[in-house]
Write an enzyme that holds these catalytic residues in place. Sequence first.
Site, PDB file in Angstrom:
ATOM      1  N   LYS A  22       0.846  -1.210   0.000  1.00  0.00           N
ATOM      2  CA  LYS A  22       0.000   0.000   0.000  1.00  0.00           C
ATOM      3  C   LYS A  22       0.877   1.254   0.000  1.00  0.00           C
ATOM      4  O   LYS A  22       0.643   2.186  -0.769  1.00  0.00           O
ATOM      5  CB  LYS A  22      -0.893  -0.017   1.248  1.00  0.00           C
ATOM      6  CG  LYS A  22      -1.501   1.332   1.578  1.00  0.00           C
ATOM      7  CD  LYS A  22      -2.305   1.318   2.848  1.00  0.00           C
ATOM      8  CE  LYS A  22      -1.537   1.516   4.134  1.00  0.00           C
ATOM      9  NZ  LYS A  22      -1.150   2.891   4.481  1.00  0.00           N
ATOM     10  N   ASN A  23       1.886   1.272   0.877  1.00  0.00           N
ATOM     11  CA  ASN A  23       2.675   2.501   1.025  1.00  0.00           C
ATOM     12  C   ASN A  23       3.643   2.744  -0.131  1.00  0.00           C
ATOM     13  O   ASN A  23       4.195   3.832  -0.257  1.00  0.00           O
ATOM     14  CB  ASN A  23       3.416   2.500   2.367  1.00  0.00           C
ATOM     15  CG  ASN A  23       2.463   2.724   3.528  1.00  0.00           C
ATOM     16  OD1 ASN A  23       1.314   3.100   3.313  1.00  0.00           O
ATOM     17  ND2 ASN A  23       2.927   2.496   4.744  1.00  0.00           N
ATOM     18  N   CYS A 116      -4.730  13.102  13.638  1.00  0.00           N
ATOM     19  CA  CYS A 116      -4.428  11.694  13.364  1.00  0.00           C
ATOM     20  C   CYS A 116      -4.276  10.949  14.682  1.00  0.00           C
ATOM     21  O   CYS A 116      -3.754  11.494  15.654  1.00  0.00           O
ATOM     22  CB  CYS A 116      -3.137  11.611  12.558  1.00  0.00           C
ATOM     23  SG  CYS A 116      -2.571   9.941  12.305  1.00  0.00           S
ATOM     24  N   ARG A 121       1.619  14.579  13.281  1.00  0.00           N
ATOM     25  CA  ARG A 121       1.954  14.394  11.872  1.00  0.00           C
ATOM     26  C   ARG A 121       1.848  15.676  11.049  1.00  0.00           C
ATOM     27  O   ARG A 121       1.047  15.769  10.109  1.00  0.00           O
ATOM     28  CB  ARG A 121       1.099  13.266  11.276  1.00  0.00           C
ATOM     29  CG  ARG A 121       1.266  11.971  12.051  1.00  0.00           C
ATOM     30  CD  ARG A 121       0.530  10.842  11.446  1.00  0.00           C
ATOM     31  NE  ARG A 121       1.159  10.337  10.244  1.00  0.00           N
ATOM     32  CZ  ARG A 121       0.628   9.401   9.480  1.00  0.00           C
ATOM     33  NH1 ARG A 121      -0.538   8.880   9.799  1.00  0.00           N
ATOM     34  NH2 ARG A 121       1.248   8.986   8.398  1.00  0.00           N
ATOM     35  N   ASP A 307       5.686   0.781  11.890  1.00  0.00           N
ATOM     36  CA  ASP A 307       4.473   0.107  11.418  1.00  0.00           C
ATOM     37  C   ASP A 307       4.382  -1.352  11.873  1.00  0.00           C
ATOM     38  O   ASP A 307       3.380  -2.024  11.611  1.00  0.00           O
ATOM     39  CB  ASP A 307       4.375   0.180   9.883  1.00  0.00           C
ATOM     40  CG  ASP A 307       4.077   1.592   9.402  1.00  0.00           C
ATOM     41  OD1 ASP A 307       3.713   2.447  10.232  1.00  0.00           O
ATOM     42  OD2 ASP A 307       4.214   1.840   8.190  1.00  0.00           O
ATOM     43  N   ARG A 399      -8.391  -0.347   5.379  1.00  0.00           N
ATOM     44  CA  ARG A 399      -7.591   0.656   4.674  1.00  0.00           C
ATOM     45  C   ARG A 399      -6.291   0.068   4.142  1.00  0.00           C
ATOM     46  O   ARG A 399      -5.749   0.564   3.159  1.00  0.00           O
ATOM     47  CB  ARG A 399      -7.257   1.809   5.610  1.00  0.00           C
ATOM     48  CG  ARG A 399      -8.471   2.603   6.011  1.00  0.00           C
ATOM     49  CD  ARG A 399      -8.085   3.754   6.869  1.00  0.00           C
ATOM     50  NE  ARG A 399      -7.069   4.557   6.178  1.00  0.00           N
ATOM     51  CZ  ARG A 399      -6.610   5.707   6.620  1.00  0.00           C
ATOM     52  NH1 ARG A 399      -7.050   6.192   7.745  1.00  0.00           N
ATOM     53  NH2 ARG A 399      -5.709   6.373   5.927  1.00  0.00           N
TER      54      ARG A 399
END
Length: 420
Positions: A22-23, A116, A121, A307, A399
């Site tokens: 995804k990233n 967030c 962020r 993560d 997501r």
Amino acid sequence: MDYLQIQGHTTLHGSIAVSGSKNAALPLIAMTLLSQTKVCLGNVPDVVDIKTLLKLLQNLGATCHFDDHRITIDTCCLTDTKANYDIVKTMRASILVLGPLLTRFGHCEVSLPGGCAIGQRPIDLHLKALEKMGATISIKSGYVVAEAANGLVGAAIIFDKITVTGTANIVMAAALARGTTTITNAAREPEVVQLCEILHQSGVIIEGIGSAYLTIHGTDRALLDIRSFDVIPDRIEAGTYLCAGAITNSTLTLTNIEPKHLETVIAKLEEMGFRCDIAQDHMTIHPAKTIKPITIITQEYPGFPTDMQAQFMALCTQAEGTSTIEERLFENRFMHVSELQRLGADIKLSGHSATITGPSKLSGTDVMATDLRASSALVLAALVAEGETDIHRIYHLDRGYEKLEKKLQALGVFIQRAKE
Ligand code: EPZ
């Protein structure tokens, strides 16, 4: 709203195919704004964040087609350069369109992302770098309004802090700028590396790819000829499933992975006593005789990824002894702690550090997902909890994890999606 029901005390059997990252896909989709030709991306994960960014591009006038992990994007006839709050508020990574839109059109408006769950962020470093490249930036009614009527110019950018999407944004901005841009303290994440490689293959000369010092020779607003490529495998999804194998002390094989991107995660699993057999694009994790406690400090790549912090915290609840985890990237990324405690975990928080004492006998109950990776940590804990765990607010999971429950069902887990 959907929630997940998971029966714990389970052992996993079989293998799991890891999806595309995804990233990595998000900046690559934003990058298509720099192309004069239709771009085709393969191995794209079918997750909500990807669809959100495609919707943003469609709102700008791009044509996007997403089918069976392939996306075709044509941005030749863009009609708008304003990224609206409605979309940006749902996904912070929308800020990735700022650099490409500004460098191509000389102006754009992008909504500020807002709050967030894992920390403040800010995007100050993105904005400061674009100003150094000649942009005039103002904040009006919650929007970043950026102007560079004659295009951006190459500049020497020094990031005070390593920023992943900040680096991606400035690399893309520099790609069409006039002259040469250097970035000191650039992010070295594999997702940034792939972006640089594709741009380089598409005619932008970039030196230092994979290092903390990048030199980008801009094309002076000549659009690129980007063709087709596959997105790299998702190292965080892979790491999450390795933790699923580890926490249930199962033998589990992962396919479609890039082991090099998983080195620090695999090293921690081996330190905990799990044996890993690693091949070119697949690997198998084997049970540990005793699960040993560890110390983790999150860092930028190639350090231990923030993560993966929540998932390892879940795993540490089953280690024999006391583990410590220090979160150095995001000031509020411990929202999963109170939910893991509700399942019976022994975790103490002190500032940016957590101390986890195991092994804890977890027992299933209702818990709430707070962000993407916190959600996956709860899934992991549920796999070893006695009885049923119901995880609420799983839109966070959707997501970034493709078909999570189907992948786990195929390994023998009783997991199903239900409606509140
Ligand atoms: C990327 O976020 C990832 N998102 C995150 O993945 C990941 O956690 C993070 O990098 C760190 O690895 C995407 O790739 C889409 P940063 P990003 O800018 O780029 C501070 C997931 O679960 N900072 O590298 O937004 C910032 O506050 C997610 O998939 C500034 O101070 O993160 C943080 O403390 C969530 N000013 C640190 O830098 C800025 O202008 C690193 O953030 C920018 C960042």
